[in-house]
Design a protein around this motif. Sequence first.
Motif, mmCIF file in Angstrom:
data_model
loop_
_atom_site.group_PDB
_atom_site.id
_atom_site.type_symbol
_atom_site.label_atom_id
_atom_site.label_comp_id
_atom_site.label_asym_id
_atom_site.label_seq_id
_atom_site.Cartn_x
_atom_site.Cartn_y
_atom_site.Cartn_z
ATOM 1 N N ASN A 70 0.835 -1.200 0.000
ATOM 2 C CA ASN A 70 0.000 0.000 0.000
ATOM 3 C C ASN A 70 0.864 1.242 0.000
ATOM 4 O O ASN A 70 1.876 1.301 0.690
ATOM 5 C CB ASN A 70 -0.902 0.019 1.245
ATOM 6 C CG ASN A 70 -2.076 -0.922 1.069
ATOM 7 O OD1 ASN A 70 -2.514 -1.159 -0.055
ATOM 8 N ND2 ASN A 70 -2.560 -1.477 2.171
ATOM 9 N N GLY A 71 0.460 2.224 -0.791
ATOM 10 C CA GLY A 71 1.201 3.481 -0.832
ATOM 11 C C GLY A 71 2.377 3.459 -1.785
ATOM 12 O O GLY A 71 3.132 4.436 -1.876
ATOM 13 N N ALA A 72 2.554 2.348 -2.524
ATOM 14 C CA ALA A 72 3.706 2.225 -3.424
ATOM 15 C C ALA A 72 3.609 3.161 -4.630
ATOM 16 O O ALA A 72 4.623 3.540 -5.211
ATOM 17 C CB ALA A 72 3.835 0.784 -3.905
ATOM 18 N N GLY A 73 2.381 3.507 -5.018
ATOM 19 C CA GLY A 73 2.205 4.374 -6.182
ATOM 20 C C GLY A 73 1.447 3.700 -7.324
ATOM 21 O O GLY A 73 1.337 4.254 -8.412
ATOM 22 N N LYS A 74 0.879 2.524 -7.062
ATOM 23 C CA LYS A 74 0.197 1.770 -8.111
ATOM 24 C C LYS A 74 -1.018 2.532 -8.659
ATOM 25 O O LYS A 74 -1.169 2.675 -9.864
ATOM 26 C CB LYS A 74 -0.252 0.396 -7.580
ATOM 27 C CG LYS A 74 0.881 -0.433 -6.989
ATOM 28 C CD LYS A 74 0.393 -1.786 -6.474
ATOM 29 C CE LYS A 74 -0.608 -1.751 -5.323
ATOM 30 N NZ LYS A 74 -0.079 -1.252 -4.031
ATOM 31 N N SER A 75 -1.853 3.009 -7.758
ATOM 32 C CA SER A 75 -3.065 3.707 -8.220
ATOM 33 C C SER A 75 -2.707 5.003 -8.927
ATOM 34 O O SER A 75 -3.357 5.377 -9.905
ATOM 35 C CB SER A 75 -3.992 4.024 -7.041
ATOM 36 O OG SER A 75 -4.412 2.832 -6.459
ATOM 37 N N THR A 76 -1.676 5.676 -8.429
ATOM 38 C CA THR A 76 -1.250 6.919 -9.078
ATOM 39 C C THR A 76 -0.876 6.626 -10.527
ATOM 40 O O THR A 76 -1.292 7.332 -11.452
ATOM 41 C CB THR A 76 -0.048 7.520 -8.316
ATOM 42 O OG1 THR A 76 -0.461 7.794 -6.977
ATOM 43 C CG2 THR A 76 0.449 8.799 -8.973
ATOM 44 N N PHE A 77 -0.124 5.555 -10.731
ATOM 45 C CA PHE A 77 0.300 5.174 -12.074
ATOM 46 C C PHE A 77 -0.920 4.929 -12.968
ATOM 47 O O PHE A 77 -1.037 5.466 -14.064
ATOM 48 C CB PHE A 77 1.178 3.909 -11.980
ATOM 49 C CG PHE A 77 1.669 3.400 -13.298
ATOM 50 C CD1 PHE A 77 2.618 4.108 -14.021
ATOM 51 C CD2 PHE A 77 1.191 2.211 -13.823
ATOM 52 C CE1 PHE A 77 3.077 3.643 -15.249
ATOM 53 C CE2 PHE A 77 1.644 1.738 -15.045
ATOM 54 C CZ PHE A 77 2.592 2.445 -15.761
HETATM 55 P P1 ADP Z 1 -0.982 2.427 -3.974
HETATM 56 O O1 ADP Z 1 -2.040 2.433 -5.018
HETATM 57 O O2 ADP Z 1 0.218 1.618 -4.373
HETATM 58 O O3 ADP Z 1 -1.482 2.060 -2.624
HETATM 59 P P2 ADP Z 1 -1.060 5.331 -4.264
HETATM 60 O O4 ADP Z 1 -0.715 5.644 -5.675
HETATM 61 O O5 ADP Z 1 -2.488 5.367 -3.869
HETATM 62 O O6 ADP Z 1 -0.396 3.931 -3.854
HETATM 63 O O7 ADP Z 1 -0.270 6.335 -3.299
HETATM 64 C C1 ADP Z 1 1.098 6.618 -3.429
HETATM 65 C C2 ADP Z 1 1.473 7.706 -2.430
HETATM 66 O O8 ADP Z 1 0.874 8.955 -2.848
HETATM 67 C C3 ADP Z 1 0.974 7.462 -1.030
HETATM 68 O O9 ADP Z 1 1.936 7.932 -0.121
HETATM 69 C C4 ADP Z 1 -0.300 8.264 -0.941
HETATM 70 O O10 ADP Z 1 -0.530 8.682 0.378
HETATM 71 C C5 ADP Z 1 0.009 9.446 -1.824
HETATM 72 N N1 ADP Z 1 -1.199 9.977 -2.476
HETATM 73 C C6 ADP Z 1 -2.057 9.293 -3.254
HETATM 74 N N2 ADP Z 1 -3.047 10.104 -3.703
HETATM 75 C C7 ADP Z 1 -2.791 11.321 -3.179
HETATM 76 C C8 ADP Z 1 -3.462 12.593 -3.280
HETATM 77 N N3 ADP Z 1 -4.559 12.769 -3.994
HETATM 78 N N4 ADP Z 1 -2.905 13.636 -2.607
HETATM 79 C C9 ADP Z 1 -1.776 13.480 -1.892
HETATM 80 N N5 ADP Z 1 -1.107 12.321 -1.763
HETATM 81 C C10 ADP Z 1 -1.604 11.249 -2.398
#
Ligand code: ADP
Length: 338
Positions: A70-77
């Motif tokens: 969790n928090g790796a950046g998968k969803s962001t990607f």
């Molecule tokens: P995963 O999908 O691998 O769990 P995320 O891509 O959701 O990871 O999150 C990667 C990092 O970016 C985390 O530290 C998360 O807290 C942060 N993050 C995700 N979305 C936001 C946002 N909208 N604003 C600020 N920080 C974010």
Amino acid sequence: MAHTFAGEENRFKAPAPEEPAPSVENEYAISARQLRKVYKASGNQPAKEALKGIDLAIPRGSIFALLGPNGAGKSTFINILAGLVLKTSGSASIWGFDIDVNPRQARASIGVVPQELNIDPFFTPAEVMEMQAGLYGVPKAERRTMEILKAMGLDDKADAYARTLSGGMRRRLLVAKAMVHNPPVLILDEPTAGVDIELRRQLWDYVKSLHERGTTIVLTTHYLEEAEALCDTIAIIDKGQVVACEGKETLLSRISEKKLIVRATAPITQIPTALEGMKAELRADGTLSVLYNPAETSAMVILGALSAGGMEIADISTVESDLEDVFLQLTSSEAQNR
Ligand code: ADP
């Protein structure tokens, strides 16, 4: 579950390019270069660098796992690819379409199945599909609502209110919805998070059948088991960086490594020359650990080399490593050194 389609060879193809896509990118379903995302500081939240310059090339026709805690950046990607989050820098292409240069075609080339089971309870699956088709501008004559619902095992629920659907059916409806515009790439964000084991296997079967019909699949997961069961290629992502990207077999072959821990009559203070070229490590308690592949050498050979070098061995133990170990190795020690 097996499904048959009439004329399926015409489906799951790339949308016709309106202009030639860059040839280098063409062989990939998704490619990213130095993709970076910094979420700006807000309130008392400091700025967060969620992606630290990711390079990834996902081959067409693959079934690819983006594995990471969790928090790796998968969803962001994924959200950058889906056009939901703006990247800070770098570039990304989907099916050869750069998300900046050809955003419309890039977006038309993927279907994204979100994590949340977010479906309006008062719409029927057929209505959900028709609305989504409308959103994507799929002409009425080209809509395949019933056919996709059938493929997802939902044809007999086409006209039932979504609120009467079970969790598993809702998830399948989300997959169906993501396939409405016939994208060549399907992205599933944590498809089985919070799903029971039986349903998980059922979903895996659906995903596999989509893949067999030609759809490139990318899924994010923090379950090693899921990546292992479904995917041919696994990228491990941690703290916004890709720490490994390999064929599943290669990654799994690391599992066959064993760890030998050696205690000598006196604390070991340096790695014996006999172990040069091997993965040996001094441990804080004065013991020595050696990683070896049983297919290549044996504990006896290693111990023989150590005693020939003058070490008086007091005790030994061996540890089997598993994918969990590989994962931890890649996401902790290496990451900490960066
Ligand atoms: P995963 O999908 O691998 O769990 P995320 O891509 O959701 O990871 O999150 C990667 C990092 O970016 C985390 O530290 C998360 O807290 C942060 N993050 C995700 N979305 C936001 C946002 N909208 N604003 C600020 N920080 C974010």
